[in-house]
Write a protein that holds these residues in place. Structure first.
Motif, mmCIF file in Angstrom:
data_model
loop_
_atom_site.group_PDB
_atom_site.id
_atom_site.type_symbol
_atom_site.label_atom_id
_atom_site.label_comp_id
_atom_site.label_asym_id
_atom_site.label_seq_id
_atom_site.Cartn_x
_atom_site.Cartn_y
_atom_site.Cartn_z
ATOM 1 N N TYR A 158 6.322 41.268 147.524
ATOM 2 C CA TYR A 158 7.283 42.321 147.825
ATOM 3 C C TYR A 158 8.209 41.950 148.986
ATOM 4 C CZ TYR A 158 4.317 45.333 144.902
ATOM 5 O OH TYR A 158 3.600 45.867 143.861
ATOM 6 N N ASP A 159 8.041 40.746 149.516
ATOM 7 C CA ASP A 159 8.808 40.309 150.680
ATOM 8 C C ASP A 159 9.968 39.413 150.250
ATOM 9 O OD1 ASP A 159 9.784 39.494 153.106
ATOM 10 O OD2 ASP A 159 7.988 38.418 153.740
ATOM 11 N N LYS A 160 11.165 39.960 150.294
ATOM 12 C CA LYS A 160 12.359 39.223 149.880
ATOM 13 C C LYS A 160 12.588 37.997 150.754
ATOM 14 C CE LYS A 160 17.300 39.855 149.005
ATOM 15 N NZ LYS A 160 18.440 40.812 149.061
ATOM 16 N N ASN A 161 12.317 38.121 152.051
ATOM 17 C CA ASN A 161 12.597 37.034 152.997
ATOM 18 C C ASN A 161 11.738 35.793 152.778
ATOM 19 O OD1 ASN A 161 14.587 38.526 154.355
ATOM 20 N ND2 ASN A 161 13.039 39.545 155.622
ATOM 21 N N SER A 162 10.597 35.956 152.141
ATOM 22 C CA SER A 162 9.736 34.797 151.883
ATOM 23 C C SER A 162 9.904 34.275 150.453
ATOM 24 C CB SER A 162 8.264 35.157 152.139
ATOM 25 O OG SER A 162 7.818 36.118 151.198
ATOM 26 N N GLY A 163 10.943 34.780 149.784
ATOM 27 C CA GLY A 163 11.195 34.328 148.418
ATOM 28 C C GLY A 163 10.304 35.006 147.407
ATOM 29 N N GLY A 164 9.895 36.235 147.709
ATOM 30 C CA GLY A 164 8.988 36.969 146.837
ATOM 31 C C GLY A 164 9.669 37.476 145.575
ATOM 32 N N GLY A 165 9.018 38.423 144.941
ATOM 33 C CA GLY A 165 9.526 38.956 143.678
ATOM 34 C C GLY A 165 8.610 38.581 142.534
ATOM 35 N N PHE A 166 8.707 39.323 141.462
ATOM 36 C CA PHE A 166 7.797 39.120 140.333
ATOM 37 C C PHE A 166 8.417 38.277 139.228
ATOM 38 C CE2 PHE A 166 6.155 42.508 142.795
ATOM 39 C CZ PHE A 166 4.788 42.350 142.718
ATOM 40 N N PHE A 167 9.710 38.012 139.337
ATOM 41 C CA PHE A 167 10.338 37.112 138.378
ATOM 42 C C PHE A 167 9.740 35.711 138.517
ATOM 43 C CE2 PHE A 167 13.613 33.977 137.293
ATOM 44 C CZ PHE A 167 13.873 34.331 135.984
ATOM 45 N N TYR A 168 9.715 35.198 139.751
ATOM 46 C CA TYR A 168 9.177 33.856 139.976
ATOM 47 C C TYR A 168 7.664 33.804 139.753
ATOM 48 C CZ TYR A 168 13.729 32.770 141.947
ATOM 49 O OH TYR A 168 15.066 32.583 142.115
ATOM 50 N N ASP A 169 7.003 34.913 139.999
ATOM 51 C CA ASP A 169 5.548 34.937 139.868
ATOM 52 C C ASP A 169 5.090 35.062 138.422
ATOM 53 O OD1 ASP A 169 2.944 35.100 141.337
ATOM 54 O OD2 ASP A 169 2.825 36.987 140.245
ATOM 55 N N SER A 170 5.763 35.926 137.659
ATOM 56 C CA SER A 170 5.330 36.213 136.283
ATOM 57 C C SER A 170 6.221 35.587 135.221
ATOM 58 C CB SER A 170 5.276 37.730 136.066
ATOM 59 O OG SER A 170 4.400 38.342 136.968
ATOM 60 N N ALA A 171 7.539 35.802 135.349
ATOM 61 C CA ALA A 171 8.452 35.291 134.327
ATOM 62 C C ALA A 171 8.463 33.769 134.280
ATOM 63 C CB ALA A 171 9.863 35.822 134.564
ATOM 64 N N SER A 172 8.113 33.116 135.397
ATOM 65 C CA SER A 172 8.051 31.649 135.408
ATOM 66 C C SER A 172 7.140 31.113 134.319
ATOM 67 C CB SER A 172 7.551 31.149 136.776
ATOM 68 O OG SER A 172 8.542 31.289 137.759
ATOM 69 N N GLN A 194 14.249 45.267 136.728
ATOM 70 C CA GLN A 194 14.319 46.440 137.581
ATOM 71 C C GLN A 194 13.984 45.996 138.999
ATOM 72 O OE1 GLN A 194 11.648 49.377 136.073
ATOM 73 N NE2 GLN A 194 12.610 49.475 134.067
ATOM 74 N N LYS A 195 14.726 46.522 139.972
ATOM 75 C CA LYS A 195 14.526 46.094 141.353
ATOM 76 C C LYS A 195 14.258 47.265 142.291
ATOM 77 C CE LYS A 195 17.374 41.945 141.104
ATOM 78 N NZ LYS A 195 18.363 41.098 141.772
ATOM 79 N N ILE A 196 13.511 46.963 143.364
ATOM 80 C CA ILE A 196 13.464 47.878 144.479
ATOM 81 C C ILE A 196 14.832 47.748 145.137
ATOM 82 C CG2 ILE A 196 12.359 48.401 146.689
ATOM 83 C CD1 ILE A 196 9.904 46.903 145.680
ATOM 84 N N LYS A 197 15.449 48.842 145.513
ATOM 85 C CA LYS A 197 16.800 48.799 146.066
ATOM 86 C C LYS A 197 16.905 47.798 147.210
ATOM 87 C CE LYS A 197 20.541 51.788 147.642
ATOM 88 N NZ LYS A 197 20.930 53.161 148.033
ATOM 89 N N LYS A 198 17.859 46.845 147.080
ATOM 90 C CA LYS A 198 18.120 45.807 148.079
ATOM 91 C C LYS A 198 16.874 44.978 148.384
ATOM 92 C CE LYS A 198 21.865 48.324 150.352
ATOM 93 N NZ LYS A 198 22.354 48.898 151.622
ATOM 94 N N ASN A 199 15.991 44.867 147.419
ATOM 95 C CA ASN A 199 14.775 44.096 147.682
ATOM 96 C C ASN A 199 14.477 43.169 146.514
ATOM 97 O OD1 ASN A 199 12.427 43.235 148.963
ATOM 98 N ND2 ASN A 199 11.859 45.276 149.594
ATOM 99 N N VAL A 200 13.246 43.120 146.058
ATOM 100 C CA VAL A 200 12.845 42.131 145.053
ATOM 101 C C VAL A 200 12.787 42.730 143.647
ATOM 102 C CG1 VAL A 200 11.509 40.824 146.735
ATOM 103 C CG2 VAL A 200 10.371 42.597 145.400
ATOM 104 N N ASP A 201 12.812 41.828 142.637
ATOM 105 C CA ASP A 201 12.658 42.254 141.251
ATOM 106 C C ASP A 201 11.219 42.693 141.020
ATOM 107 O OD1 ASP A 201 11.151 39.663 140.140
ATOM 108 O OD2 ASP A 201 12.803 39.016 141.403
ATOM 109 N N LEU A 202 11.053 43.717 140.202
ATOM 110 C CA LEU A 202 9.722 44.257 139.921
ATOM 111 C C LEU A 202 9.215 43.873 138.544
ATOM 112 C CD1 LEU A 202 9.930 47.909 141.290
ATOM 113 C CD2 LEU A 202 8.702 45.978 142.276
ATOM 114 N N ARG A 203 10.020 44.127 137.535
ATOM 115 C CA ARG A 203 9.569 43.907 136.158
ATOM 116 C C ARG A 203 10.785 43.703 135.275
ATOM 117 N NH1 ARG A 203 9.374 49.277 137.513
ATOM 118 N NH2 ARG A 203 7.433 48.888 138.613
#
Length: 307
Positions: A158-172, A194-203
């Motif tokens: 859930y941390d955008k600054n560390s390169g987080g997000g679920f696209f890289y984790d799951s969609a990869s 779908q994204k958390i506003k101004k944050n990371v992709d969720l699903r």
């Protein structure tokens, strides 16, 4: 007795400690020579180096398990230091410096490798062979998922600054499957997230059309846990659960639905172990190195296109 190859570890987190470390220490040809870790926490009494010290060591390999955004930096520093690189997915979150990385790897004749362990499991081989031998006719559709419930709010994903997000984790994983089964033969694709506003992709979902078949991929958090692949042929449907992520000793069963429904047991294999054995055996082979450069290029290109 053969001299062991020394491997350095960058950024070992909970996944590395639970899944990767037990496999590495069982490799007869490998020995952990030190750790690069920001937090000064003891990890199995290995020497904890700072960056300057770490990249002066004579490691044969480096295993990169740090946050996504740091992969590019550590890949380049490792290659300059003369290390063969094994990196957790995603290899890169942007492909801007990929040509530069490949140029260094080729010049120094070093392996760059993106760790997708599922590709070394007999379940993946079964899928490849089933498509190739056309036992059930032509492949018409593929549906694949990598989804799970929401995680704790402090999770790195859930941390955008560390390169987080679920696209890289799951969609990869799903993009990797696309590349290995269909080799980028895409006529058109549709990507929704779908994204958390101004944050990371969720699903999200990815729909791919080609002359061969249609593929439907669903990924992300906040959903029922699902980690599988389903292939729809002319004469039967093949379903494999726990296809991407599985316990090292987990029983995998292929379910086939058609004229005669049946189940096929896939032999137990530790896909983490098989991956490391393949690397140790082949890492100096130029063709093996070229093969994995091509794999990384395909993955990075499609990841960049859809991200």
């Amino acid at each position: 007795m053969k001299k062991k190859k020394i491997i350095g570890i960058i950024g070992p987190g909970s996944h590395f400690i639970k899944k990767i470390h037990p496999v590495i220490i069982k490799q007869k040809e490998l020995e952990i020579g030190g750790v690069l870790r920001k937090k000064k926490i003891k990890f199995k009494n290995y020497i904890n180096y700072n960056e300057k010290e770490f990249f002066k060591k004579n490691f044969d390999f480096v295993y990169i398990s740090s946050p996504n955004h740091s992969h590019e930096k550590y890949i380049i520093k490792s290659l300059h230091a003369g290390f063969n690189v094994i990196c957790e997915k995603p290899f890169l979150t942007r492909k801007k410096r990929l040509k530069h990385i490949i140029k260094i790897a080729e010049k120094k004749k070093k392996l760059i490798f993106e760790a997708f362990m599922y590709l070394y499991h007999p379940a993946f081989t079964f899928v490849l062979n089933t498509i190739k031998n056309k036992k059930f006719g032509k492949l018409k559709y593929v549906i694949s998922n990598f989804r799970y419930p929401s995680l704790k709010k402090d999770n790195q994903r859930y941390d955008k600054n560390s390169g987080g997000g679920f696209f890289y984790d799951s969609a990869s994983y799903l993009i990797s499957l696309e590349n290995h089964l269909f080799h980028n033969k895409i006529n058109s694709s549709n990507y929704i997230d779908q994204k958390i506003k101004k944050n990371v992709d969720l699903r999200g979902s990815i729909v791919v059309h080609s002359s061969s078949c249609k593929r439907f991929y669903f990924w992300g958090e906040g959903q029922r846990y699902s980690n599988n692949v389903e292939l729809f042929f002319d004469k039967a449907t093949v379903f494999i659960d726990k296809f991407f992520s599985k316990k090292t000793d987990e029983k995998i069963i292929v379910k086939i639905y058609g004229k005669h429904n049946k189940e096929i047991k896939i032999r137990k294999k530790n896909h983490f172990d098989l991956m490391f054995k393949a690397i140790i055996k082949n890492y100096k082979n130029i063709n093996f190195q070229k093969k994995h450069i091509l794999k990384i290029k395909k993955q990075s290109n499609l990841l960049s296109k859809l991200s």
